[in-house]
Write a protein that holds these residues in place. Sequence first.
Motif, mmCIF file in Angstrom:
data_model
loop_
_atom_site.group_PDB
_atom_site.id
_atom_site.type_symbol
_atom_site.label_atom_id
_atom_site.label_comp_id
_atom_site.label_asym_id
_atom_site.label_seq_id
_atom_site.Cartn_x
_atom_site.Cartn_y
_atom_site.Cartn_z
ATOM 1 N N SER A 498 6.065 -22.563 -14.173
ATOM 2 C CA SER A 498 7.313 -22.184 -13.186
ATOM 3 C C SER A 498 7.726 -20.574 -13.332
ATOM 4 O O SER A 498 8.222 -20.210 -12.485
ATOM 5 C CB SER A 498 8.584 -23.241 -13.839
ATOM 6 N N LEU A 499 7.709 -20.240 -14.710
ATOM 7 C CA LEU A 499 8.067 -18.821 -14.651
ATOM 8 C C LEU A 499 7.029 -17.836 -14.068
ATOM 9 O O LEU A 499 7.424 -16.722 -13.580
ATOM 10 C CB LEU A 499 7.843 -18.337 -16.162
ATOM 11 N N ALA A 500 5.659 -18.287 -13.960
ATOM 12 C CA ALA A 500 4.831 -17.488 -13.343
ATOM 13 C C ALA A 500 4.984 -17.624 -11.945
ATOM 14 O O ALA A 500 4.821 -16.490 -11.144
ATOM 15 C CB ALA A 500 3.257 -17.991 -13.703
ATOM 16 N N SER A 501 5.253 -18.511 -11.207
ATOM 17 C CA SER A 501 5.526 -18.887 -9.796
ATOM 18 C C SER A 501 6.718 -18.250 -9.320
ATOM 19 O O SER A 501 6.861 -17.671 -8.027
ATOM 20 C CB SER A 501 5.093 -20.367 -9.385
ATOM 21 N N SER A 502 7.711 -18.261 -10.102
ATOM 22 C CA SER A 502 9.217 -17.591 -9.485
ATOM 23 C C SER A 502 9.559 -16.380 -10.103
ATOM 24 O O SER A 502 10.327 -15.795 -9.326
ATOM 25 C CB SER A 502 10.202 -18.570 -10.026
ATOM 26 N N VAL A 503 8.739 -15.591 -11.066
ATOM 27 C CA VAL A 503 8.855 -14.155 -11.319
ATOM 28 C C VAL A 503 7.890 -13.345 -10.689
ATOM 29 O O VAL A 503 8.039 -12.322 -10.106
ATOM 30 C CB VAL A 503 9.221 -14.061 -12.855
ATOM 31 N N ILE A 504 6.733 -13.656 -11.198
ATOM 32 C CA ILE A 504 5.703 -12.681 -10.775
ATOM 33 C C ILE A 504 5.303 -13.000 -9.225
ATOM 34 O O ILE A 504 4.969 -11.956 -8.482
ATOM 35 C CB ILE A 504 4.323 -13.089 -11.421
ATOM 36 N N ALA A 505 5.099 -14.154 -8.789
ATOM 37 C CA ALA A 505 4.926 -14.695 -7.213
ATOM 38 C C ALA A 505 6.127 -14.813 -6.398
ATOM 39 O O ALA A 505 6.220 -15.301 -5.419
ATOM 40 C CB ALA A 505 3.880 -15.580 -7.312
ATOM 41 N N ARG A 506 7.130 -14.065 -6.881
ATOM 42 C CA ARG A 506 8.556 -14.419 -6.190
ATOM 43 C C ARG A 506 8.319 -13.828 -4.832
ATOM 44 O O ARG A 506 8.648 -14.397 -3.646
ATOM 45 C CB ARG A 506 9.380 -13.718 -6.951
ATOM 46 N N ASP A 507 7.802 -12.568 -4.669
ATOM 47 C CA ASP A 507 7.900 -11.767 -3.200
ATOM 48 C C ASP A 507 6.303 -11.309 -3.052
ATOM 49 O O ASP A 507 6.099 -10.137 -2.610
ATOM 50 C CB ASP A 507 8.677 -10.836 -3.030
ATOM 51 N N ALA A 508 5.335 -12.191 -3.387
ATOM 52 C CA ALA A 508 4.030 -11.478 -3.402
ATOM 53 C C ALA A 508 3.560 -11.422 -2.263
ATOM 54 O O ALA A 508 2.726 -10.105 -2.127
ATOM 55 C CB ALA A 508 2.859 -12.843 -4.139
ATOM 56 N N HIS A 509 3.768 -11.640 -1.075
ATOM 57 C CA HIS A 509 3.262 -11.456 0.157
ATOM 58 C C HIS A 509 3.503 -9.849 0.433
ATOM 59 O O HIS A 509 2.901 -9.116 0.902
ATOM 60 C CB HIS A 509 3.589 -12.556 0.995
ATOM 61 N N ARG A 510 4.858 -9.721 0.515
ATOM 62 C CA ARG A 510 5.311 -8.258 0.761
ATOM 63 C C ARG A 510 4.676 -7.196 -0.141
ATOM 64 O O ARG A 510 4.450 -6.247 0.186
ATOM 65 C CB ARG A 510 6.927 -8.252 1.125
ATOM 66 N N GLY A 601 -1.025 -19.564 -6.811
ATOM 67 C CA GLY A 601 -0.013 -18.882 -6.440
ATOM 68 C C GLY A 601 -0.293 -17.229 -5.994
ATOM 69 O O GLY A 601 -1.258 -16.798 -6.233
ATOM 70 N N GLY A 602 0.812 -16.605 -5.838
ATOM 71 C CA GLY A 602 0.683 -15.149 -5.625
ATOM 72 C C GLY A 602 0.351 -14.381 -7.120
ATOM 73 O O GLY A 602 0.324 -13.254 -6.709
ATOM 74 N N ALA A 603 0.731 -14.798 -8.061
ATOM 75 C CA ALA A 603 0.583 -14.065 -9.441
ATOM 76 C C ALA A 603 -0.823 -13.448 -9.320
ATOM 77 O O ALA A 603 -1.236 -12.474 -9.700
ATOM 78 C CB ALA A 603 1.109 -14.905 -10.435
ATOM 79 N N GLY A 604 -1.791 -14.386 -9.329
ATOM 80 C CA GLY A 604 -3.135 -13.951 -9.543
ATOM 81 C C GLY A 604 -3.612 -13.002 -8.478
ATOM 82 O O GLY A 604 -4.441 -12.051 -8.605
ATOM 83 N N GLN A 605 -3.279 -13.246 -7.141
ATOM 84 C CA GLN A 605 -3.592 -12.346 -6.045
ATOM 85 C C GLN A 605 -3.069 -11.052 -6.369
ATOM 86 O O GLN A 605 -3.508 -10.079 -5.853
ATOM 87 C CB GLN A 605 -3.180 -13.027 -4.823
ATOM 88 N N LEU A 606 -1.612 -10.983 -6.703
ATOM 89 C CA LEU A 606 -1.272 -9.618 -6.838
ATOM 90 C C LEU A 606 -1.763 -8.878 -7.976
ATOM 91 O O LEU A 606 -2.104 -7.532 -7.894
ATOM 92 C CB LEU A 606 0.199 -10.055 -7.262
ATOM 93 N N ASP A 607 -2.133 -9.548 -8.930
ATOM 94 C CA ASP A 607 -3.090 -8.824 -10.095
ATOM 95 C C ASP A 607 -4.328 -8.263 -9.575
ATOM 96 O O ASP A 607 -4.570 -7.166 -9.832
ATOM 97 C CB ASP A 607 -2.913 -9.599 -11.315
ATOM 98 N N LEU A 608 -5.158 -9.256 -8.811
ATOM 99 C CA LEU A 608 -6.306 -8.969 -8.319
ATOM 100 C C LEU A 608 -6.371 -7.722 -7.304
ATOM 101 O O LEU A 608 -7.095 -6.771 -7.758
ATOM 102 C CB LEU A 608 -6.849 -10.186 -7.714
ATOM 103 N N TYR A 609 -5.412 -7.649 -6.516
ATOM 104 C CA TYR A 609 -5.288 -6.486 -5.416
ATOM 105 C C TYR A 609 -4.836 -5.297 -6.197
ATOM 106 O O TYR A 609 -5.039 -4.368 -5.168
ATOM 107 C CB TYR A 609 -4.854 -6.995 -4.180
ATOM 108 N N LEU A 610 -4.056 -5.380 -6.854
ATOM 109 C CA LEU A 610 -3.350 -4.209 -7.365
ATOM 110 C C LEU A 610 -4.766 -3.510 -8.201
ATOM 111 O O LEU A 610 -4.800 -2.168 -7.940
ATOM 112 C CB LEU A 610 -2.421 -4.439 -8.421
ATOM 113 N N VAL A 611 -5.467 -4.233 -9.061
ATOM 114 C CA VAL A 611 -6.559 -3.502 -9.628
ATOM 115 C C VAL A 611 -7.562 -3.237 -8.700
ATOM 116 O O VAL A 611 -8.074 -2.259 -8.884
ATOM 117 C CB VAL A 611 -7.257 -4.631 -10.498
ATOM 118 N N ALA A 612 -7.795 -3.800 -7.636
ATOM 119 C CA ALA A 612 -8.919 -3.464 -6.624
ATOM 120 C C ALA A 612 -8.394 -2.165 -5.706
ATOM 121 O O ALA A 612 -9.213 -1.482 -5.357
ATOM 122 C CB ALA A 612 -8.921 -4.472 -5.457
#
Length: 641
Positions: A498-510, A601-612
């Motif tokens: 719940s913490l991962a989805s609501s804190v890290i992935a809160r505004d993942a798309h933008r 969720g957006g947490a893994g995508q955000l980490d992945l594309y920041l590194v890329a």
Amino acid sequence: MPSGLAAVPPAQLPTKYRDVIKIALRPRQTRAFVLAAVAWHLFLTSALLSTLSLSLISPLTLAASLLSFGLGVLPLLAKRKRSLSQITTPPARLPSSKAQQLSAALSDPTLVTLIFQHVVAFVVLALGYAALLTYRKGGWAPQIWVESHASFYLNERFLYLVGQSIVLGAVYAFVSRSLPSPQAVASPSFDASTLTTDTPVTIKHRVVAAFTARLPRAALVAALTSSASILVYSIVRIRMWSTILLVLGTRGVMRRLLVPSFRVEFAFFEVSVRSVLFSIAATCAVETAYLLLDVYLSHPLPPVSKYAKFPNRLLLDGIEEPVLFFSNHAFSELARLSAGDKEMRGLIYRDVGGDVTAWMQIRDRCLGLLEESRLFVVRRGQVATKPQASMPSTSQPQQQKTSAKPPQTIWDQLAAGQTAPKDSTPPSTSSPATAPSTSTTVSTPPQQQPAPLLSIQSLSKTSLNLITLAWKLLPSDAKHVLFGARRQQTLLGESPSSLASSVIARDAHRTICAALTLKSLLCQSLTEDPYGTVSKDIKRILTAFVGLDSEIRTLGMQLEAQAREIDDKLERVEADGDGQSKQGEGRGEVQDELKRVWTAGGAGQLDLYLVASMREILNTFERFDLVLGDELEIRLGECLR
């Protein structure tokens, strides 16, 4: 050009990004409404058990389905569409446990209105279903002819169908529209995979994925609600109507108006089958209408700024848009144009004639969004509010401590086998003070609607008192069976996912769109920027990327350690209860759930594309001697290894 904008001459195109998006989305909105109406018609005929018959296209069936859809489902879609144009802040952090999420949803002031809207919708759908049943085989009209009395009486089947629809609407509104939080459900659901995957993700793919994920859950909720309703009614039916007859009398006028005739057979089997079929059909139809509208309105549009007289000005207006729905579309368009449109990148690079250039505005807005996300992760979702700013400096550590380990509630006392304390009222009276830190509501709307909030709180308090009394009467062995360690963890325990989805992935798309925009404009500037102004911000952009990714990874490791600790604790408790060691046989349910949420969720995508993005920037400018500083180079090495 999108079909919605084709009818608008370029000279008459609005200058506001939100107005242009509204025009472009009109065909999609109409298509979503039509498909939702067709879906309800198919579900309705399925509930009538006549999907393969000619009644599927009969004028009466079509008229009843369209009328019930227009009066029942269409207002829900209109309300949903209006709410998307009013949300200006991403949803706050979710409560740490499911019990706290339930409590926050029950205390939300919008719950009463939400339940009322869905109850009305399901009752309207039930009326259309009853009308078609009456036309086909009779016995479901509001009034039924009684031969022995030679008069019309209320129909018990019709009353039960309407009553069950009221229950079904309330359950659906709470389970599907309020959990895990009303703000999270109401927020626009944009999918960053439509921009970051190699294979194109179409609307059809997203609709199929949404169907697969949401419809089975909606059908299960409907079937369970309907089955429980008919079971409860069969138990209390005689006593309930006997009590009503004692109050109203058997020969008065009110008896004819409020009490059905019992000389007509109720037919429990037929009513249960018909009611379960209707419940599944109505719930799936409403859920289908919601998901169609969400997908069609949130899917990326063809670039709309390219047809404006001043494309840069329209795009900049979009990314500065305070409404999340339009801002998401603007960032999505900006990311796609920055990655694949050389002409649009040239307009951005060459816009250097004013005091504030297009690149400077895009850079500042994207970096500001990355910094907002970083601060939200650093604070673990605790948004600073005005009352906190006037409090002493010791309030923030105390607030972080309470968020990490919330105060003991009645649910925790029940799990520990304790009785209700004498001072059980202060937690309920102090809940408004702690609501900004635990619930998802940022503003203070309870002051506008105090009556519904107080009634829900009093009902919740009464229910907890009844649960406490029933818990004290249970033997200890029964308590362990009914509320074991894993059930306690599921309901009351901290939820890392719940913490991962609501804190890290809160505004993942933008956030992902902002990172992709900065990366694309920076990398392409090496050959396309005639003035070289973009490449001056390499260090600043990399610093923002590294700061956000470092915080994401730090929190991710903390959540992983917390999930591992929870699983180990559950294994020890179960091993002690069984009297034998179970080393190496742990199930790791909490860790598996965290991995699933992190990946989906957006947490893994955000980490992945920041590194890329960081890797591509460094590879692009590796031939130049970049002076980044020792600290930044060390942090870059930690993120890229």
